[in-house]
Design an enzyme around this catalytic site. Structure first.
Site, PDB file in Angstrom:
ATOM      1  N   ARG A 247      -2.833  21.068 -14.350  1.00  0.00           N
ATOM      2  CA  ARG A 247      -2.056  19.931 -14.696  1.00  0.00           C
ATOM      3  C   ARG A 247      -2.137  19.540 -16.250  1.00  0.00           C
ATOM      4  O   ARG A 247      -1.286  18.970 -17.046  1.00  0.00           O
ATOM      5  CB  ARG A 247      -1.762  19.187 -13.627  1.00  0.00           C
TER       6      ARG A 247
ATOM      7  N   LYS B 294       3.291  11.525 -11.446  1.00  0.00           N
ATOM      8  CA  LYS B 294       2.402  10.427 -12.186  1.00  0.00           C
ATOM      9  C   LYS B 294       3.000   9.224 -12.535  1.00  0.00           C
ATOM     10  O   LYS B 294       4.097   9.117 -13.160  1.00  0.00           O
ATOM     11  CB  LYS B 294       1.992  11.273 -13.474  1.00  0.00           C
TER      12      LYS B 294
ATOM     13  N   GLU C 125       9.637  16.958 -25.326  1.00  0.00           N
ATOM     14  CA  GLU C 125       8.905  17.678 -24.155  1.00  0.00           C
ATOM     15  C   GLU C 125       9.464  18.966 -23.667  1.00  0.00           C
ATOM     16  O   GLU C 125       8.920  19.792 -23.286  1.00  0.00           O
ATOM     17  CB  GLU C 125       9.323  16.651 -23.066  1.00  0.00           C
TER      18      GLU C 125
ATOM     19  N   HIS D  54      -0.810  10.147 -27.858  1.00  0.00           N
ATOM     20  CA  HIS D  54      -1.142   8.797 -27.330  1.00  0.00           C
ATOM     21  C   HIS D  54      -2.052   8.056 -28.241  1.00  0.00           C
ATOM     22  O   HIS D  54      -1.882   6.863 -28.283  1.00  0.00           O
ATOM     23  CB  HIS D  54      -2.068   9.274 -25.987  1.00  0.00           C
TER      24      HIS D  54
ATOM     25  N   ASN E  62      -0.312  18.041 -21.095  1.00  0.00           N
ATOM     26  CA  ASN E  62      -0.406  17.337 -22.049  1.00  0.00           C
ATOM     27  C   ASN E  62      -0.620  17.818 -23.392  1.00  0.00           C
ATOM     28  O   ASN E  62      -1.190  17.448 -24.232  1.00  0.00           O
ATOM     29  CB  ASN E  62      -1.731  16.429 -21.779  1.00  0.00           C
TER      30      ASN E  62
ATOM     31  N   HIS F 222       7.939   7.659 -27.589  1.00  0.00           N
ATOM     32  CA  HIS F 222       6.728   8.727 -26.893  1.00  0.00           C
ATOM     33  C   HIS F 222       7.038  10.068 -27.360  1.00  0.00           C
ATOM     34  O   HIS F 222       6.125  10.798 -27.978  1.00  0.00           O
ATOM     35  CB  HIS F 222       6.983   8.559 -25.587  1.00  0.00           C
TER      36      HIS F 222
ATOM     37  N   GLU G 145      -4.365  17.022 -11.233  1.00  0.00           N
ATOM     38  CA  GLU G 145      -5.191  17.346 -12.402  1.00  0.00           C
ATOM     39  C   GLU G 145      -6.658  17.339 -11.938  1.00  0.00           C
ATOM     40  O   GLU G 145      -7.322  16.651 -12.803  1.00  0.00           O
ATOM     41  CB  GLU G 145      -5.049  16.216 -13.239  1.00  0.00           C
TER      42      GLU G 145
ATOM     43  N   LYS H 263       7.474  22.586 -14.725  1.00  0.00           N
ATOM     44  CA  LYS H 263       6.570  21.365 -14.127  1.00  0.00           C
ATOM     45  C   LYS H 263       6.389  21.470 -12.815  1.00  0.00           C
ATOM     46  O   LYS H 263       5.167  20.938 -12.326  1.00  0.00           O
ATOM     47  CB  LYS H 263       7.309  20.126 -14.656  1.00  0.00           C
TER      48      LYS H 263
ATOM     49  N   HIS I   6      -0.490  15.616 -26.420  1.00  0.00           N
ATOM     50  CA  HIS I   6      -0.539  14.342 -26.002  1.00  0.00           C
ATOM     51  C   HIS I   6      -1.898  13.545 -26.327  1.00  0.00           C
ATOM     52  O   HIS I   6      -1.712  12.379 -26.379  1.00  0.00           O
ATOM     53  CB  HIS I   6      -0.187  14.100 -24.498  1.00  0.00           C
TER      54      HIS I   6
ATOM     55  N   ARG J  27       0.737  -1.177  -0.115  1.00  0.00           N
ATOM     56  CA  ARG J  27      -0.031  -0.063  -0.017  1.00  0.00           C
ATOM     57  C   ARG J  27       0.772   1.444  -0.004  1.00  0.00           C
ATOM     58  O   ARG J  27       0.540   2.302   0.406  1.00  0.00           O
ATOM     59  CB  ARG J  27      -1.052  -0.088   1.146  1.00  0.00           C
TER      60      ARG J  27
END
Length: 363
Positions: A241, A142, A184, A252, A245, A265, A234, A224, A248, A120
């Site tokens: 946030r 993330k 990026e 994606h 993207n 990527h 987000e 960032k 993206h 956990r």
């Protein structure tokens, strides 16, 4: 370049990003953990370990504490998530254990999700080895893995305890991987810092040895960190946030339809930045000349701006519908009001998106 650490401000979960003498800082961190009686383990990939065979031992890690995985996007999967968990469990790592990610975005995202899930939640640290992971994925917490249906559909927000950025690691990075990381960097300028974008325009490319690179990396991390501090998970209704993207939603979809691994990527992001700029002009937000600027910068840093082979528009649109940024069944895009100023919007007509895909070479 400034030498002091940069702090990601998240109250009691704040953490440093080390830039100067990061190997020394890493070694001190590992020593402190051991002195406290805490177990340390590393997840990396075979390619990074081959390229940097002595780095982890110099930092104080032992070979049996390292799990080596195959390089590449397919490793960011349930299969290897399971392998990592069992690696920790088989060695009876306790809740006070600390897990280190040594690699690029794939390893960082996977390791972070493993750390968030095992018992956990245990502490983890990032040692990014690629430009992309240094400027983007190692900062912000993330974490996650991919499913066949889409990228990053499973994961958790789990902040690292520290990030150790050593620009010297980039000297062994393949040129294609370095170029992918530049996507990026360019994205960061496009969404939040016009002066950074202009700086990139003024240069005739960058190399791992470039004198300008350390300051550029630090600037990307600072931007960032600021965005993450303001909207960690987000949840902002607009902006926040999600702005990180930019490009993206397109990228994606390309990765999903082409098959993970066909495009790096950052290569998919390069195409996505071009298409996000075209979308911004089509919506009347920025001038046509800005499309030319973005394409020119991407090409300067050896990034593609159109599809290398035809992909079905129907499949690309379906992949977009599974994008995690969407709200209330609506596609959610990041567009620009100017180079350096990004916004989120949900009022984009699907036929306009289809037309932009066609301009990129989709069918």
């Amino acid at each position: 370049m400034k030498t002091e650490a940069l702090t990601v401000e998240l109250a009691d979960r704040s953490y440093p990003i080390h830039f100067s003498e990061s190997l020394v800082s890493l070694k001190q961190c590992v020593r402190s953990l051991r002195e406290a009686g805490r177990a340390v383990r590393v997840i990396s990939d075979a390619r990074v370990l081959d390229a940097q065979p002595d780095y982890l031992s110099q930092a104080g890690f032992k070979r049996e504490e390292i799990l080596s995985l195959p390089a590449g996007e397919p490793t960011k999967s349930i299969q290897y998530f399971d392998e990592c968990l069992r690696f920790l469990a088989s060695q009876a790592v306790n809740r006070d254990g600390a897990l280190f990610a040594f690699g690029g975005g794939v390893i960082g995202d996977l390791t972070g999700f493993v750390a968030a899930s095992y018992l956990r939640g245990i502490d983890f640290y990032q040692i990014p080895s690629t430009l992309l992971s240094m400027v983007d994925s190692s900062v912000g917490g993330k974490t996650g893995i991919n499913l066949p249906e889409g990228k990053n559909l499973v994961g958790a927000f789990w902040q690292p305890k520290g990030v150790f950025i050593d620009v010297n690691l980039l000297k062994s990075l393949p040129k294609r991987e370095f170029a992918a990381g530049m996507a990026e960097v360019i994205k960061t300028g496009m969404l939040a810092d016009a002066s950074l974008f202009e700086k990139l325009e003024s240069l005739d490319g960058l190399q791992p040895e470039s004198a300008e690179l350390p300051d550029i990396i630090r600037r990307c991390c600072a931007i960032k960190a600021s965005v993450v501090a303001a909207d960690e998970k987000e949840t902002a209704g607009s902006g926040g946030r999600a702005l990180l993207n930019l490009g993206h939603t397109f990228a994606h979809a390309i990765e999903n339809v082409a098959g993970y691994g066909d495009y790096l990527h950052g290569e998919a992001v390069g195409i996505g930045l071009h298409l996000a700029t075209r979308l911004s002009t089509a919506l009347g937000c920025i001038a046509d000349k800005d499309v030319e600027r973005v394409v020119r910068v991407c090409k300067t840093y050896r990034l593609p701006t159109v599809l290398e082979s035809e992909l079905p528009i129907g499949q690309l649109m379906a992949a977009m519908q599974r994008d995690k940024k969407n709200r209330a069944g609506k596609l959610r895009f990041v567009t620009m009001d100017a180079i350096g100023t990004a916004v989120t919007r949900e009022d984009v007509d699907s036929e306009l998106v289809r037309a932009i895909w066609k301009e990129a070479g989709a069918l």
